[in-house]
Design a protein around this motif. Structure first.
Motif, PDB file in Angstrom:
ATOM      1  N   VAL A  99     -11.742 -64.115  26.542  1.00  0.00           N
ATOM      2  CA  VAL A  99     -12.613 -65.069  27.228  1.00  0.00           C
ATOM      3  C   VAL A  99     -12.870 -64.620  28.662  1.00  0.00           C
ATOM      4  O   VAL A  99     -14.007 -64.655  29.148  1.00  0.00           O
ATOM      5  CB  VAL A  99     -11.983 -66.482  27.207  1.00  0.00           C
ATOM      6  CG1 VAL A  99     -12.761 -67.425  28.113  1.00  0.00           C
ATOM      7  CG2 VAL A  99     -11.949 -67.026  25.785  1.00  0.00           C
ATOM      8  N   THR A 101     -15.396 -61.719  29.032  1.00  0.00           N
ATOM      9  CA  THR A 101     -16.783 -62.173  28.917  1.00  0.00           C
ATOM     10  C   THR A 101     -17.244 -62.835  30.207  1.00  0.00           C
ATOM     11  O   THR A 101     -18.352 -62.586  30.702  1.00  0.00           O
ATOM     12  CB  THR A 101     -16.926 -63.157  27.745  1.00  0.00           C
ATOM     13  OG1 THR A 101     -16.554 -62.496  26.528  1.00  0.00           O
ATOM     14  CG2 THR A 101     -18.359 -63.649  27.622  1.00  0.00           C
ATOM     15  N   GLU A 124     -19.942 -74.227  30.935  1.00  0.00           N
ATOM     16  CA  GLU A 124     -19.630 -73.822  29.564  1.00  0.00           C
ATOM     17  C   GLU A 124     -18.541 -72.761  29.542  1.00  0.00           C
ATOM     18  O   GLU A 124     -17.610 -72.811  28.724  1.00  0.00           O
ATOM     19  CB  GLU A 124     -20.884 -73.289  28.876  1.00  0.00           C
ATOM     20  CG  GLU A 124     -20.662 -72.869  27.424  1.00  0.00           C
ATOM     21  CD  GLU A 124     -21.919 -72.329  26.763  1.00  0.00           C
ATOM     22  OE1 GLU A 124     -21.822 -71.892  25.603  1.00  0.00           O
ATOM     23  OE2 GLU A 124     -22.989 -72.344  27.405  1.00  0.00           O
ATOM     24  N   GLU A 125     -18.644 -71.782  30.442  1.00  0.00           N
ATOM     25  CA  GLU A 125     -17.627 -70.733  30.528  1.00  0.00           C
ATOM     26  C   GLU A 125     -16.274 -71.319  30.910  1.00  0.00           C
ATOM     27  O   GLU A 125     -15.229 -70.926  30.365  1.00  0.00           O
ATOM     28  CB  GLU A 125     -18.053 -69.682  31.546  1.00  0.00           C
ATOM     29  CG  GLU A 125     -19.232 -68.831  31.103  1.00  0.00           C
ATOM     30  CD  GLU A 125     -19.773 -67.967  32.233  1.00  0.00           C
ATOM     31  OE1 GLU A 125     -20.419 -66.941  31.932  1.00  0.00           O
ATOM     32  OE2 GLU A 125     -19.575 -68.327  33.427  1.00  0.00           O
ATOM     33  N   THR A 178     -15.166 -74.333  30.395  1.00  0.00           N
ATOM     34  CA  THR A 178     -14.618 -75.083  29.264  1.00  0.00           C
ATOM     35  C   THR A 178     -13.923 -74.145  28.281  1.00  0.00           C
ATOM     36  O   THR A 178     -12.813 -74.436  27.796  1.00  0.00           O
ATOM     37  CB  THR A 178     -15.736 -75.866  28.542  1.00  0.00           C
ATOM     38  OG1 THR A 178     -16.301 -76.815  29.451  1.00  0.00           O
ATOM     39  CG2 THR A 178     -15.186 -76.599  27.331  1.00  0.00           C
ATOM     40  N   GLN A 179     -14.556 -73.013  27.982  1.00  0.00           N
ATOM     41  CA  GLN A 179     -13.947 -72.029  27.087  1.00  0.00           C
ATOM     42  C   GLN A 179     -12.678 -71.446  27.694  1.00  0.00           C
ATOM     43  O   GLN A 179     -11.661 -71.262  27.004  1.00  0.00           O
ATOM     44  CB  GLN A 179     -14.951 -70.907  26.798  1.00  0.00           C
ATOM     45  CG  GLN A 179     -16.167 -71.356  26.006  1.00  0.00           C
ATOM     46  CD  GLN A 179     -17.215 -70.269  25.876  1.00  0.00           C
ATOM     47  OE1 GLN A 179     -17.256 -69.319  26.676  1.00  0.00           O
ATOM     48  NE2 GLN A 179     -18.074 -70.395  24.879  1.00  0.00           N
ATOM     49  N   SER A 213      -9.771 -74.002  27.645  1.00  0.00           N
ATOM     50  CA  SER A 213      -9.249 -74.144  26.288  1.00  0.00           C
ATOM     51  C   SER A 213      -8.281 -73.010  25.963  1.00  0.00           C
ATOM     52  O   SER A 213      -7.193 -73.235  25.407  1.00  0.00           O
ATOM     53  CB  SER A 213     -10.403 -74.171  25.283  1.00  0.00           C
ATOM     54  OG  SER A 213      -9.915 -74.215  23.955  1.00  0.00           O
ATOM     55  N   ALA A 214      -8.670 -71.786  26.324  1.00  0.00           N
ATOM     56  CA  ALA A 214      -7.800 -70.624  26.063  1.00  0.00           C
ATOM     57  C   ALA A 214      -6.553 -70.663  26.941  1.00  0.00           C
ATOM     58  O   ALA A 214      -5.450 -70.338  26.492  1.00  0.00           O
ATOM     59  CB  ALA A 214      -8.577 -69.335  26.301  1.00  0.00           C
TER      60      ALA A 214
END
Length: 303
Positions: free
Chosen positions: A196, A199, A241-242, A244-245, A248-249
């Protein structure tokens, strides 16, 4: 030494091994001791507690001699903290530490300063299932072993309880002695976090070299500015959005975390439980050194 109770419940102490004068911070000594442990005491699982000074991912000798690099501030709390692997002027790089561990461990606990960093966790992730460490310093008292030994020796080490008891011990103190950060990391989830981050870093690469750091939560004092909160760092440039990802990770990696509101004279207002280097407040020398870490290879934060 081996500490145990006999059949009557009396505490006993046996000498397991005697050692000649040697420097215990060399990788060779660490590896030989761990090999001996496995031979003498076969077990279902093994854990390792490293009790020492600590300087995270930094190059050997950099933290203590950073005045060579323009950091010249006396530390009024130097007598209170222990800042890994320092003996007779020799330190152990975390790459050497990882290479010296000869078999897989259930956990590694760092009873030493500044070892709760993403660089440290990722470098040794293949050597253990879990890591307990502090992203900031640790007061010289270290872990309260009279309180954390019990959960360590449950049928399965209760590392969440270890973290909580560590925190409770310091949170119950007063004044500057009420200072603690501690967290538990699940190493099996680090690759997903790295993916993640790679990216996100790639999409925001133009922002990283000039990112202002004054609003990012630091875990350092004085001008030793090499340890920042990972989540707070990413939040400065990632899209919603990034982020949030990422969160989560990250929540899969940092499974338990505790922090007092203040560590000595450092206010902790944003706490994800794990630190990172921020290249915009580093140096060419540190950037070059940093590129040798597995975390940077996986994420390409510095190219």
């Amino acid at each position: 030494l081996r500490l145990y109770k006999d059949n009557t419940g009396s505490v006993k102490q046996d000498v397991v091994s005697n050692y000649e004068q040697q420097n215990s911070t060399t990788p060779e000594v660490l590896e030989s001791v761990l090999d001996k442990v496995k031979v003498i005491f076969p077990a279902r699982e093994y854990g390792l507690i490293l009790w020492s000074h600590g300087t995270g991912w930094l190059p050997e000798d950099y933290y203590e001699n950073s005045n060579q690099y323009g950091v010249q501030f006396p530390d009024p709390y130097a007598h209170m903290v222990k800042s890994f692997g320092y003996e007779d002027g020799v330190e152990m790089d975390i790459k050497d530490l990882s290479n010296a561990i000869p078999y897989h461990l259930s956990f590694i606990i760092f009873d030493c300063c500044l070892m709760g960093g993403i660089e440290v966790a990722y470098e040794i992730k293949d050597k253990c299932d879990y890591i307990v460490a502090s992203p900031a310093e640790i007061l010289a008292t270290g872990f309260p072993y009279d309180k954390v030994a019990e959960p360590l020796f449950e049928k399965k080490a209760n590392l969440e309880e270890v973290c909580e008891r560590y925190y409770d011990f310091y949170n119950s103190q007063s004044g500057v002695y009420r200072s603690a950060t501690i967290a538990l990391y699940n190493t099996a989830k680090l690759d997903a976090l790295a993916s993640v981050c790679r990216t996100i870093f790639s999409a925001n690469r133009d922002k990283l070299p000039t990112l202002p750091v004054k609003n990012i939560q630091g875990y350092f004092r004085l001008n030793k500015h090499w340890f920042y909160d990972l989540e707070d760092f990413v939040s400065q440039f990632a899209s919603q959005e990034e982020l949030t990802q990422f969160n989560s990770a990250l929540s899969q990696v940092v499974t338990t975390k505790f922090s007092t509101p203040i560590f000595l004279d450092l206010t902790i207002s944003s706490y994800s439980g794990i630190s990172t280097y921020v290249p915009s407040n580093g140096s060419t020398y540190l950037d070059d050194y940093y590129q040798g870490y597995k975390w940077n290879t996986a994420t390409q934060m510095i190219k």
